[in-house]
Motif scaffolding. Sequence first.
Motif, short mmCIF file in Angstrom:
data_model
loop_
_atom_site.label_atom_id
_atom_site.label_comp_id
_atom_site.label_asym_id
_atom_site.label_seq_id
_atom_site.Cartn_x
_atom_site.Cartn_y
_atom_site.Cartn_z
N GLN A 1 -13.00 -3.78 20.50
CA GLN A 1 -13.99 -4.83 20.53
C GLN A 1 -13.35 -6.20 20.64
O GLN A 1 -12.14 -6.34 20.72
CB GLN A 1 -14.86 -4.73 19.27
N TYR B 1 -23.16 -5.75 26.50
CA TYR B 1 -21.79 -6.22 26.40
C TYR B 1 -21.66 -7.15 25.20
O TYR B 1 -22.57 -7.91 24.88
CB TYR B 1 -21.37 -6.95 27.68
N ILE C 1 -15.93 -0.24 28.07
CA ILE C 1 -15.65 -0.48 26.66
C ILE C 1 -14.64 -1.62 26.54
O ILE C 1 -13.62 -1.63 27.21
CB ILE C 1 -15.09 0.79 25.97
N LYS D 1 -22.86 -1.89 16.43
CA LYS D 1 -21.41 -1.96 16.27
C LYS D 1 -21.07 -2.57 14.92
O LYS D 1 -21.75 -3.49 14.44
CB LYS D 1 -20.80 -2.82 17.38
N ASN E 1 -7.90 5.91 19.13
CA ASN E 1 -9.30 6.01 19.53
C ASN E 1 -9.80 7.44 19.36
O ASN E 1 -9.12 8.40 19.74
CB ASN E 1 -9.49 5.65 21.01
N TYR F 1 -13.06 -5.30 29.90
CA TYR F 1 -13.55 -3.98 29.56
C TYR F 1 -12.78 -2.92 30.35
O TYR F 1 -12.34 -3.18 31.47
CB TYR F 1 -15.04 -3.84 29.89
N ASP G 1 -23.84 3.88 21.15
CA ASP G 1 -24.68 3.40 22.24
C ASP G 1 -25.55 4.55 22.74
O ASP G 1 -25.05 5.67 22.96
CB ASP G 1 -23.84 2.87 23.40
N GLN H 1 -18.78 2.08 16.94
CA GLN H 1 -20.00 1.72 17.64
C GLN H 1 -20.71 2.97 18.14
O GLN H 1 -20.10 4.04 18.32
CB GLN H 1 -19.73 0.79 18.81
N SER I 1 -12.79 6.90 26.75
CA SER I 1 -13.40 5.59 26.56
C SER I 1 -12.72 4.93 25.38
O SER I 1 -12.34 5.58 24.42
CB SER I 1 -14.90 5.70 26.31
N GLU I 2 -12.56 3.63 25.44
CA GLU I 2 -11.85 2.91 24.40
C GLU I 2 -12.76 1.90 23.74
O GLU I 2 -13.32 1.05 24.40
CB GLU I 2 -10.61 2.22 24.97
N ILE I 3 -12.89 2.00 22.43
CA ILE I 3 -13.78 1.08 21.72
C ILE I 3 -12.95 -0.03 21.10
O ILE I 3 -12.74 -0.10 19.92
CB ILE I 3 -14.57 1.83 20.65
N ASN J 1 -13.50 9.33 20.34
CA ASN J 1 -14.79 9.08 20.99
C ASN J 1 -15.51 10.38 21.33
O ASN J 1 -14.88 11.42 21.58
CB ASN J 1 -14.60 8.28 22.29
#
Length: 749
Positions: A742, A159, A131, A396, A318, A127, A380, A378, A738-740, A320
């Motif tokens: 997955q 997570y 993320i 997600k 990305n 992560y 949160d 995603q 922040s980086e999504i 966000n």
Amino acid sequence: MRFLIVSAIFIYCLIFSSIEVKAQTVKKVPDKSYVGEDKPIEKITPKLSARDSIIIKDEDQNQLNEVVVKSQPSLLKYGADGTINVNVKGTVLAASSSVNELLGRVPNIAIAEGQISIIGKGEAIIYLNGILINYERFAAIPVSQIAKIEVISNPSSKYDAEGKAVVNIITIQNIESGIMGSASQHVTVSKFAGTSTNTLFDFNYSKGKFSFISNYGLQLGKGRELLYTTRTRSNPDEYMKSVLTTDWLRQFNNYSNFAAGLQYTFSEKSYVSLAYSGNIEDLGGAVKSRNSIDNNSGNSFFATDIKKNDVLLNQFINLNYNLITDSKGSSLFIGSQYSNYNGTIRDYIEENSVVDNLEGQRYLKNNVGNTINIIAAQADYSKKISDKTKLETGAKFSFAKVKSGTDFLIADADDMNFEFDDKLSSDFMYKEDINAAYFNYQTSIGQKLSLSTGLRGEWTSYDLYTNANGIQNFEKSYGNFFPNLLLNMDFSENLKGHFSYVSRITRPRYQALNPYVVYQDPFTTIEGNPNLVPEKIHAFEIGTMYRKFDFKIGYTYKIDPISGAALRGDTPNSYVLKAINLENGHVFFSSLSRSFTIKWWNSTNTININLSKSVDHKYSYVFSPVTPQLYFYSNNTFTIPKLFKIQLLAWYLGDRGYGLGTDNSRSTVTLGIERNFFKDALRVNFTANDIFHKFMVSGDYNVGQTQIYYHRTYTSNYFKLIAVYSFGNSKNTTYKKSEIEQTENNRAR
């Protein structure tokens, strides 16, 4: 001898660390500030660096009149829930050339054959600032921007369920406007592999509500990996012995990574960020394979030389948004990402053979094209109900599409007329949807007990097509629930404990499902396995912290564990290396850790005992004894004021018998020296890594009447010189990207 050296270092540090060391007063600063006045404490210590710790002594109930400075920060902090926090900024670890090298110097982390594992837990997922990211992005993170690393051995339901543990990399964030940047040059010299260079730049700019961040890295030079393998069938009717040496002589024509991102801050409570990043791997060099085969028919020898021409381009976008929703600190995160992988292989292969004293020669061309596209989104939400209670929930969605085509062309030396080979060529298509939702609830029960419990649900659908070994088409949908529970108990100031249960899943990597052929020689290929199923685990752990000692014991049960083996092919002397599912597995572990800091000496020490047992009856393994594995780790930094720092790192991972085979011991001893110049603007570091070159992965197992021994050597023995120059008018950066990325990205390698 190396075992005795590491053991002696560990025992000495552990015993010495039990001595209580009192902080000494170095300066007395008079001050007129009193408790209750609106004056920040920082004003009384304007010359202290960010690495210094401050202890305030309260005399006469009100007056703050004494400051104690500890110049050497602690490398590690152990959390009551089993989490380990590793400080990077301001320590010798910051001189690492890459995140991969950095993690290799962190306790309880083992890196081998492209996997990052936690000792006693298994493979970890990575992560970045909370993320999930993929391996390519992980490898491209500039070490200069890393503040600390969290090793989370008992991850909660927020997570991703993929992976048995979490390594969370936290970058330097949150600060003043201005310019900050650094340029560094790394030169690595290895007798085993040759010379390579790493050139790294990072630049950050912030003004008003805008923040910009960028970085670029370029690796050139050589790398090497050497594998020695024997395969022996002792049955007289099928006797065969193969001695195979494969030497990867890598030429990094252009190994580069790059990133640029922009953030706009609406207010102190919200911001939006957009980032583009990627990496290029232009790999040349050669793979030299030598295979000597002795069987009932006679002797034969095969020499295969592969001229590599592999190019991989990975790109990520990305977008966000982050919002603090109330005064208690509740937050909302919404993120999306598009990932694209494009790879081409244009390998030219020359084979020479001697069979029954007859010489032969042929040529092959291996042309591969593959693409992977992943879309992920995603959301949160974290609701802070009170100071002691918090509810986290989120969802997600991800979609992945993988496509590849492999063409093999073969020509005899006489006519050089290349013809298409149906057996080695194939097409592959894979589509996958994963939908997930989770909740996690945290609260305190009384003064001494806190509780965290949650549940994650994931629904997976996939469609797999390949024409390798005949047309195969798989369609399947399945759902899973992953509960988790963590109890923290605060018995006293010096005694704390925790209990945890987590359930996780490990899905096969995309290429592990792809049955396309990676060619090594006429009798050795690497192929994917479209019949792989996900591995599931149930893990339990009990831990205590007494004073500064951290002790844990745990047990993990594995269902359909993913492993690998060399299985017999279609011809008597051929073998296929592929991933397979075993029946089940069991892991028991215990660990004891102790860290301490005294003025000029910072020391971290760990000892683990692990017992692993794998069970399988499908592939005709020969069962072997189960034996415990010992792990020792000691990391020591000595700071000579106004001169330099010296780091001595040593670890040892002992022999292991896991029921289906054995792994041999490996170890490393690393020595480094570092000094700063020009008011810390220039940092110079010299490191001798793996001095005795004992980081080698080897072992043996018996499967399908064949006894297999392997011994893999890496480029871990080297001398490295690093120079880092930092510039700018700000010591911090405000960028909070922040980086999504997955789990689907993690499996794209």
